[in-house]
Scaffold this motif. Sequence first.
Motif, PDB file in Angstrom:
ATOM      1  N   THR A 173      11.375   0.025  -0.805  1.00 13.20           N
ATOM      2  CA  THR A 173      11.541  -1.133  -1.667  1.00 13.20           C
ATOM      3  C   THR A 173      12.611  -1.809  -0.832  1.00 13.20           C
ATOM      4  O   THR A 173      12.495  -3.146  -0.874  1.00 13.20           O
ATOM      5  CB  THR A 173      11.524  -0.881  -2.959  1.00 13.20           C
ATOM      6  OG1 THR A 173      12.660  -0.187  -3.332  1.00 13.20           O
ATOM      7  CG2 THR A 173      10.127  -0.376  -3.591  1.00 13.20           C
ATOM      8  N   GLN A 174      13.516  -1.133  -0.372  1.00 15.54           N
ATOM      9  CA  GLN A 174      14.769  -2.041   0.051  1.00 15.54           C
ATOM     10  C   GLN A 174      14.374  -2.491   1.406  1.00 15.54           C
ATOM     11  O   GLN A 174      14.640  -3.552   1.566  1.00 15.54           O
ATOM     12  CB  GLN A 174      16.009  -0.894   0.138  1.00 15.54           C
ATOM     13  CG  GLN A 174      16.699  -0.531  -1.005  1.00 15.54           C
ATOM     14  CD  GLN A 174      16.951  -1.640  -2.043  1.00 15.54           C
ATOM     15  OE1 GLN A 174      17.678  -2.561  -1.471  1.00 15.54           O
ATOM     16  NE2 GLN A 174      16.609  -1.663  -3.080  1.00 15.54           N
ATOM     17  N   LEU A 175      13.695  -1.834   2.135  1.00 20.38           N
ATOM     18  CA  LEU A 175      13.105  -2.309   3.595  1.00 20.38           C
ATOM     19  C   LEU A 175      12.192  -3.440   3.494  1.00 20.38           C
ATOM     20  O   LEU A 175      12.264  -4.327   4.338  1.00 20.38           O
ATOM     21  CB  LEU A 175      12.674  -1.287   4.415  1.00 20.38           C
ATOM     22  CG  LEU A 175      13.438  -0.086   5.023  1.00 20.38           C
ATOM     23  CD1 LEU A 175      12.943   0.987   5.770  1.00 20.38           C
ATOM     24  CD2 LEU A 175      14.425  -0.796   5.802  1.00 20.38           C
ATOM     25  N   LYS A 176      11.535  -3.388   2.352  1.00 20.47           N
ATOM     26  CA  LYS A 176      10.352  -4.529   2.244  1.00 20.47           C
ATOM     27  C   LYS A 176      11.260  -5.890   1.789  1.00 20.47           C
ATOM     28  O   LYS A 176      11.067  -6.786   2.240  1.00 20.47           O
ATOM     29  CB  LYS A 176       9.564  -4.196   1.115  1.00 20.47           C
ATOM     30  CG  LYS A 176       8.562  -5.075   0.890  1.00 20.47           C
ATOM     31  CD  LYS A 176       7.439  -4.912  -0.273  1.00 20.47           C
ATOM     32  CE  LYS A 176       6.802  -3.297  -0.065  1.00 20.47           C
ATOM     33  NZ  LYS A 176       6.008  -3.090  -1.277  1.00 20.47           N
ATOM     34  N   GLY A 177      12.531  -5.441   0.927  1.00 19.61           N
ATOM     35  CA  GLY A 177      13.149  -6.705   0.572  1.00 19.61           C
ATOM     36  C   GLY A 177      14.104  -7.286   1.880  1.00 19.61           C
ATOM     37  O   GLY A 177      14.178  -8.621   1.920  1.00 19.61           O
ATOM     38  N   LEU A 178      14.475  -6.390   2.674  1.00 17.32           N
ATOM     39  CA  LEU A 178      14.904  -6.584   3.683  1.00 17.32           C
ATOM     40  C   LEU A 178      14.033  -7.559   4.779  1.00 17.32           C
ATOM     41  O   LEU A 178      14.579  -8.597   5.277  1.00 17.32           O
ATOM     42  CB  LEU A 178      15.693  -5.445   4.674  1.00 17.32           C
ATOM     43  CG  LEU A 178      16.339  -5.644   5.761  1.00 17.32           C
ATOM     44  CD1 LEU A 178      17.709  -6.409   5.537  1.00 17.32           C
ATOM     45  CD2 LEU A 178      16.634  -4.448   6.719  1.00 17.32           C
ATOM     46  N   HIS A 179      12.899  -7.125   4.782  1.00 17.48           N
ATOM     47  CA  HIS A 179      11.816  -7.615   5.395  1.00 17.48           C
ATOM     48  C   HIS A 179      11.821  -9.369   5.092  1.00 17.48           C
ATOM     49  O   HIS A 179      11.554 -10.167   6.231  1.00 17.48           O
ATOM     50  CB  HIS A 179      10.620  -6.975   5.689  1.00 17.48           C
ATOM     51  CG  HIS A 179       9.594  -7.631   6.291  1.00 17.48           C
ATOM     52  ND1 HIS A 179       9.520  -7.771   7.817  1.00 17.48           N
ATOM     53  CD2 HIS A 179       8.398  -8.144   6.107  1.00 17.48           C
ATOM     54  CE1 HIS A 179       8.483  -8.436   8.214  1.00 17.48           C
ATOM     55  NE2 HIS A 179       7.966  -8.744   7.156  1.00 17.48           N
ATOM     56  N   GLU A 180      11.574  -9.356   3.753  1.00 14.24           N
ATOM     57  CA  GLU A 180      11.361 -10.652   3.388  1.00 14.24           C
ATOM     58  C   GLU A 180      12.852 -11.663   3.715  1.00 14.24           C
ATOM     59  O   GLU A 180      12.542 -12.656   4.072  1.00 14.24           O
ATOM     60  CB  GLU A 180      11.061 -10.689   1.734  1.00 14.24           C
ATOM     61  CG  GLU A 180      10.011 -10.029   1.477  1.00 14.24           C
ATOM     62  CD  GLU A 180       8.732 -10.815   1.759  1.00 14.24           C
ATOM     63  OE1 GLU A 180       8.907 -11.741   1.669  1.00 14.24           O
ATOM     64  OE2 GLU A 180       7.721 -10.229   2.050  1.00 14.24           O
ATOM     65  N   LYS A 216       0.832  -1.055  -0.097  1.00 16.66           N
ATOM     66  CA  LYS A 216       0.213  -0.139   0.135  1.00 16.66           C
ATOM     67  C   LYS A 216       0.784   1.122   0.025  1.00 16.66           C
ATOM     68  O   LYS A 216       0.634   2.192  -0.740  1.00 16.66           O
ATOM     69  CB  LYS A 216      -0.842  -0.037   1.320  1.00 16.66           C
ATOM     70  CG  LYS A 216      -2.045  -1.051   1.319  1.00 16.66           C
ATOM     71  CD  LYS A 216      -2.871  -0.953   2.501  1.00 16.66           C
ATOM     72  CE  LYS A 216      -2.551  -2.257   3.047  1.00 16.66           C
ATOM     73  NZ  LYS A 216      -3.532  -2.278   4.576  1.00 16.66           N
ATOM     74  N   THR A 217       1.752   1.288   0.710  1.00 13.95           N
ATOM     75  CA  THR A 217       2.777   2.340   0.766  1.00 13.95           C
ATOM     76  C   THR A 217       3.384   2.536  -0.411  1.00 13.95           C
ATOM     77  O   THR A 217       3.595   3.906  -0.729  1.00 13.95           O
ATOM     78  CB  THR A 217       3.683   1.995   1.795  1.00 13.95           C
ATOM     79  OG1 THR A 217       3.318   1.731   2.910  1.00 13.95           O
ATOM     80  CG2 THR A 217       4.600   3.392   2.048  1.00 13.95           C
ATOM     81  N   SER A 218       3.666   1.540  -1.452  1.00 11.85           N
ATOM     82  CA  SER A 218       4.491   1.663  -2.511  1.00 11.85           C
ATOM     83  C   SER A 218       3.557   2.501  -3.536  1.00 11.85           C
ATOM     84  O   SER A 218       3.780   3.231  -4.381  1.00 11.85           O
ATOM     85  CB  SER A 218       4.926   0.230  -3.105  1.00 11.85           C
ATOM     86  OG  SER A 218       5.928  -0.296  -2.344  1.00 11.85           O
ATOM     87  N   ILE A 219       2.105   1.972  -3.443  1.00 13.66           N
ATOM     88  CA  ILE A 219       1.118   2.622  -4.486  1.00 13.66           C
ATOM     89  C   ILE A 219       1.020   4.025  -4.182  1.00 13.66           C
ATOM     90  O   ILE A 219       0.865   4.767  -5.067  1.00 13.66           O
ATOM     91  CB  ILE A 219       0.020   1.755  -4.249  1.00 13.66           C
ATOM     92  CG1 ILE A 219       0.159   0.260  -4.841  1.00 13.66           C
ATOM     93  CG2 ILE A 219      -1.318   2.572  -4.978  1.00 13.66           C
ATOM     94  CD1 ILE A 219      -1.063  -0.586  -4.621  1.00 13.66           C
TER      95      ILE A 219
END
Length: 81
Positions: A50-57, A2-5
């Motif tokens: 996007t980097q933090l989302k990848g780090l979370h994954e 949602k934040t990315s959108i």
Amino acid sequence: MKTSIVLLALIVINTSALLSEPLASLVKGVNPWLLVALEFVLLLIFYINTQLKGLHEISRIDLSGFELFVVKPKDKTQGFP
């Protein structure tokens, strides 16, 4: 997601304010460098998001296969010859 959108929508709106003629009359009194700086900040926030989302994954720990206590089932024929 949602934040990315939301960030992408803000980037598109800011870019359209910079480049389109009808919206230029709405922002006539605004310094264009302010909008350029805002565009840069929004792109930076989107990249960090996007980097933090990848780090979370990557940092997600799956403990579903971890067995703390292993208990063997009792043998039902125990005690019978």
